[in-house]
Design a protein around this motif. Structure first.
Motif, PDB file in Angstrom:
ATOM      1  N   ARG A   1    -108.660 -41.928 -31.941  1.00 34.37           N
ATOM      2  CA  ARG A   1    -107.666 -40.986 -32.457  1.00 34.37           C
ATOM      3  C   ARG A   1    -107.520 -39.824 -31.484  1.00 34.37           C
ATOM      4  N   PRO A   2    -106.351 -39.189 -31.438  1.00 38.59           N
ATOM      5  CA  PRO A   2    -106.190 -38.016 -30.566  1.00 38.59           C
ATOM      6  C   PRO A   2    -107.242 -36.960 -30.874  1.00 38.59           C
ATOM      7  N   GLY A   3    -107.902 -36.469 -29.837  1.00 35.21           N
ATOM      8  CA  GLY A   3    -108.921 -35.437 -30.022  1.00 35.21           C
ATOM      9  C   GLY A   3    -110.303 -35.963 -30.355  1.00 35.21           C
ATOM     10  N   GLU A   4    -110.421 -37.290 -30.587  1.00 35.93           N
ATOM     11  CA  GLU A   4    -111.740 -37.840 -30.907  1.00 35.93           C
ATOM     12  C   GLU A   4    -112.651 -37.738 -29.688  1.00 35.93           C
ATOM     13  N   HIS A   5    -113.929 -37.456 -29.939  1.00 35.97           N
ATOM     14  CA  HIS A   5    -114.885 -37.245 -28.851  1.00 35.97           C
ATOM     15  C   HIS A   5    -115.530 -38.554 -28.409  1.00 35.97           C
ATOM     16  N   GLU A  42    -132.501 -46.470  -7.008  1.00 35.56           N
ATOM     17  CA  GLU A  42    -132.801 -45.535  -8.085  1.00 35.56           C
ATOM     18  C   GLU A  42    -131.484 -45.021  -8.641  1.00 35.56           C
ATOM     19  N   SER A  43    -131.534 -44.554  -9.882  1.00 37.96           N
ATOM     20  CA  SER A  43    -130.354 -43.990 -10.515  1.00 37.96           C
ATOM     21  C   SER A  43    -130.609 -42.521 -10.813  1.00 37.96           C
ATOM     22  N   ARG A  44    -129.645 -41.696 -10.425  1.00 39.43           N
ATOM     23  CA  ARG A  44    -129.729 -40.257 -10.712  1.00 39.43           C
ATOM     24  C   ARG A  44    -128.781 -39.947 -11.860  1.00 39.43           C
ATOM     25  N   ILE A  45    -129.317 -39.400 -12.940  1.00 40.13           N
ATOM     26  CA  ILE A  45    -128.482 -39.013 -14.060  1.00 40.13           C
ATOM     27  C   ILE A  45    -127.857 -37.659 -13.732  1.00 40.13           C
ATOM     28  N   ASP A  46    -126.527 -37.646 -13.606  1.00 38.93           N
ATOM     29  CA  ASP A  46    -125.820 -36.419 -13.265  1.00 38.93           C
ATOM     30  C   ASP A  46    -125.436 -35.613 -14.499  1.00 38.93           C
ATOM     31  N   GLU A  47    -125.150 -36.315 -15.599  1.00 39.45           N
ATOM     32  CA  GLU A  47    -124.718 -35.609 -16.799  1.00 39.45           C
ATOM     33  C   GLU A  47    -124.713 -36.564 -17.973  1.00 39.45           C
ATOM     34  N   VAL A  48    -125.163 -36.074 -19.136  1.00 40.82           N
ATOM     35  CA  VAL A  48    -124.985 -36.778 -20.404  1.00 40.82           C
ATOM     36  C   VAL A  48    -124.419 -35.750 -21.368  1.00 40.82           C
ATOM     37  N   THR A  49    -123.234 -36.015 -21.882  1.00 31.04           N
ATOM     38  CA  THR A  49    -122.566 -35.000 -22.683  1.00 31.04           C
ATOM     39  C   THR A  49    -121.609 -35.653 -23.668  1.00 31.04           C
ATOM     40  N   ALA A  50    -120.974 -34.838 -24.497  1.00 28.83           N
ATOM     41  CA  ALA A  50    -119.903 -35.273 -25.388  1.00 28.83           C
ATOM     42  C   ALA A  50    -118.682 -34.422 -25.090  1.00 28.83           C
ATOM     43  N   MET A  51    -117.508 -35.052 -25.156  1.00 26.50           N
ATOM     44  CA  MET A  51    -116.279 -34.350 -24.814  1.00 26.50           C
ATOM     45  C   MET A  51    -115.097 -35.071 -25.440  1.00 26.50           C
ATOM     46  N   PRO A  52    -113.967 -34.376 -25.603  1.00 28.78           N
ATOM     47  CA  PRO A  52    -112.768 -35.078 -26.072  1.00 28.78           C
ATOM     48  C   PRO A  52    -112.360 -36.139 -25.050  1.00 28.78           C
ATOM     49  N   PRO A  94    -117.470 -44.188 -27.955  1.00 33.10           N
ATOM     50  CA  PRO A  94    -117.148 -43.290 -29.063  1.00 33.10           C
ATOM     51  C   PRO A  94    -118.398 -42.552 -29.543  1.00 33.10           C
ATOM     52  N   LEU A  95    -118.302 -41.242 -29.655  1.00 33.09           N
ATOM     53  CA  LEU A  95    -119.469 -40.447 -30.026  1.00 33.09           C
ATOM     54  C   LEU A  95    -120.020 -40.853 -31.383  1.00 33.09           C
ATOM     55  N   ARG A  96    -119.143 -41.254 -32.313  1.00 29.37           N
ATOM     56  CA  ARG A  96    -119.597 -41.622 -33.645  1.00 29.37           C
ATOM     57  C   ARG A  96    -120.563 -42.806 -33.624  1.00 29.37           C
ATOM     58  N   ILE A  97    -120.525 -43.623 -32.573  1.00 31.46           N
ATOM     59  CA  ILE A  97    -121.416 -44.792 -32.487  1.00 31.46           C
ATOM     60  C   ILE A  97    -122.807 -44.394 -32.016  1.00 31.46           C
ATOM     61  N   VAL A  98    -122.901 -43.472 -31.058  1.00 37.58           N
ATOM     62  CA  VAL A  98    -124.190 -43.224 -30.391  1.00 37.58           C
ATOM     63  C   VAL A  98    -124.739 -41.819 -30.620  1.00 37.58           C
ATOM     64  N   ASP A  99    -124.058 -40.995 -31.394  1.00 31.26           N
ATOM     65  CA  ASP A  99    -124.544 -39.632 -31.622  1.00 31.26           C
ATOM     66  C   ASP A  99    -125.944 -39.668 -32.235  1.00 31.26           C
ATOM     67  N   GLY A 100    -126.882 -38.941 -31.618  1.00 31.49           N
ATOM     68  CA  GLY A 100    -128.253 -38.875 -32.119  1.00 31.49           C
ATOM     69  C   GLY A 100    -129.134 -40.041 -31.731  1.00 31.49           C
ATOM     70  N   THR A 101    -128.663 -40.920 -30.839  1.00 29.54           N
ATOM     71  CA  THR A 101    -129.449 -42.081 -30.427  1.00 29.54           C
ATOM     72  C   THR A 101    -129.944 -41.913 -28.989  1.00 29.54           C
TER      73      THR A 101
END
Length: 270
Positions: free
Chosen positions: A140-144, A118-128, A167-174
């Motif tokens: 780029r520097p600072g890109e999330h 089984e897989s336990r999801i510990d965290e799903v988040t966005a960060m620099p 890269p957050l820009r690829i999967v944000d909102g998916t």
């Protein structure tokens, strides 16, 4: 028993007794005459050996249980040493073209070995992105980045940590960002977004598990591990995903298959 305390004052502690018993279990010092694993002495007897109270030895045994090395049963006089076979981890199977290819590599490995996983999801988040991930993904520097941290469990034992960065820009909102398992696998989600992973570059590095990994893997202390850093590229040769796995050496064996391509293989791939 080797009576060699790990501290200069000559006294065992819960930590040093745990480490000593870990080594003795791995060395199969408690196995039966038929070669199967046996039992630890009762907590009171172990306490006498290590100069610790029964309560302290119970804490030691609880740590060994958390690591999947022993199990306790009602009525038994001592903890039973668990039989444990490392999970054979095959990174090359990520691009397997079998009918169950939509499942992630961990799911396929557990199924193939007929083991419970089984897989336990510990965290799903966005960060620099930190410097290492930034460089590997060409950000780029600072890109999330979007981050999925999970712990994979085999036969009830936390076997490895598995953290993915995109890269957050690829999967944000998916669906990639949902704080739950994605049944068809997050690689399939990336493919649906136009970033099918077709190439991976893997780096293997020996290390000791760190505090954060010890907590996720229920380890009472650091142990030797392999860090596998896999950078996945899409068909446009763009780095899309970095996956960082920490595989404690007692719980995992990493195996790579290498095959010489024939002239016909090359024609097929064109």
């Amino acid at each position: 028993m080797t009576n060699s305390p790990r501290y200069a004052d000559g006294h065992w502690t819960v930590e040093s007794a745990t480490a000593d018993l870990q080594n003795r279990i791995v060395e199969r010092q408690f196995q039966r005459s038929d070669g199967s694993q046996g039992q630890l002495p009762p907590a009171g007897t172990l306490g006498e050996q290590y100069g610790l109270s029964r309560q302290a030895m119970n804490r030691v045994i609880e740590r060994l249980k958390a690591e999947g090395l022993v199990e306790t049963r009602a009525g038994a006089r001592g903890a039973t040493v668990r039989e444990w076979s490392p999970l054979i981890f095959l990174p090359q199977q990520e691009f397997d073209s079998t009918p169950i290819c939509d499942a992630d590599i961990y799911t396929r490995l557990v199924r193939a070995a007929a083991r419970k996983g089984e897989s336990r999801i510990d965290e799903v988040t966005a960060m620099p992105a930190d410097t290492r991930i930034q460089e590997k993904l060409g950000l780029r520097p600072g890109e999330h980045v979007a981050v999925r941290r999970r712990t994979n469990i085999v036969d009830g034992v936390p076997a490895l940590t598995d953290d993915s960065f995109v890269p957050l820009r690829i999967v944000d909102g998916t669906e990639w960002m949902l704080p739950q398992s994605v049944e068809r696998g997050t690689n399939k989600v990336l493919a649906e977004l136009g970033h099918e992973l077709v190439l991976a570059i893997d780096e293997l590095r020996p290390q000791m598990t760190r505090d954060a990994e010890n907590r996720r893997l229920a380890l009472s202390s650091s142990m030797p591990a392999i860090e596998l850093i896999s950078t996945g590229f899409d068909r446009a040769d763009r780095p899309v995903q970095v996956t960082v796995l920490t595989l404690p050496s007692r719980r995992n064996t990493v195996v790579y298959e290498r095959r010489r391509l024939t002239e016909n293989d090359g024609e097929t791939q064109k």
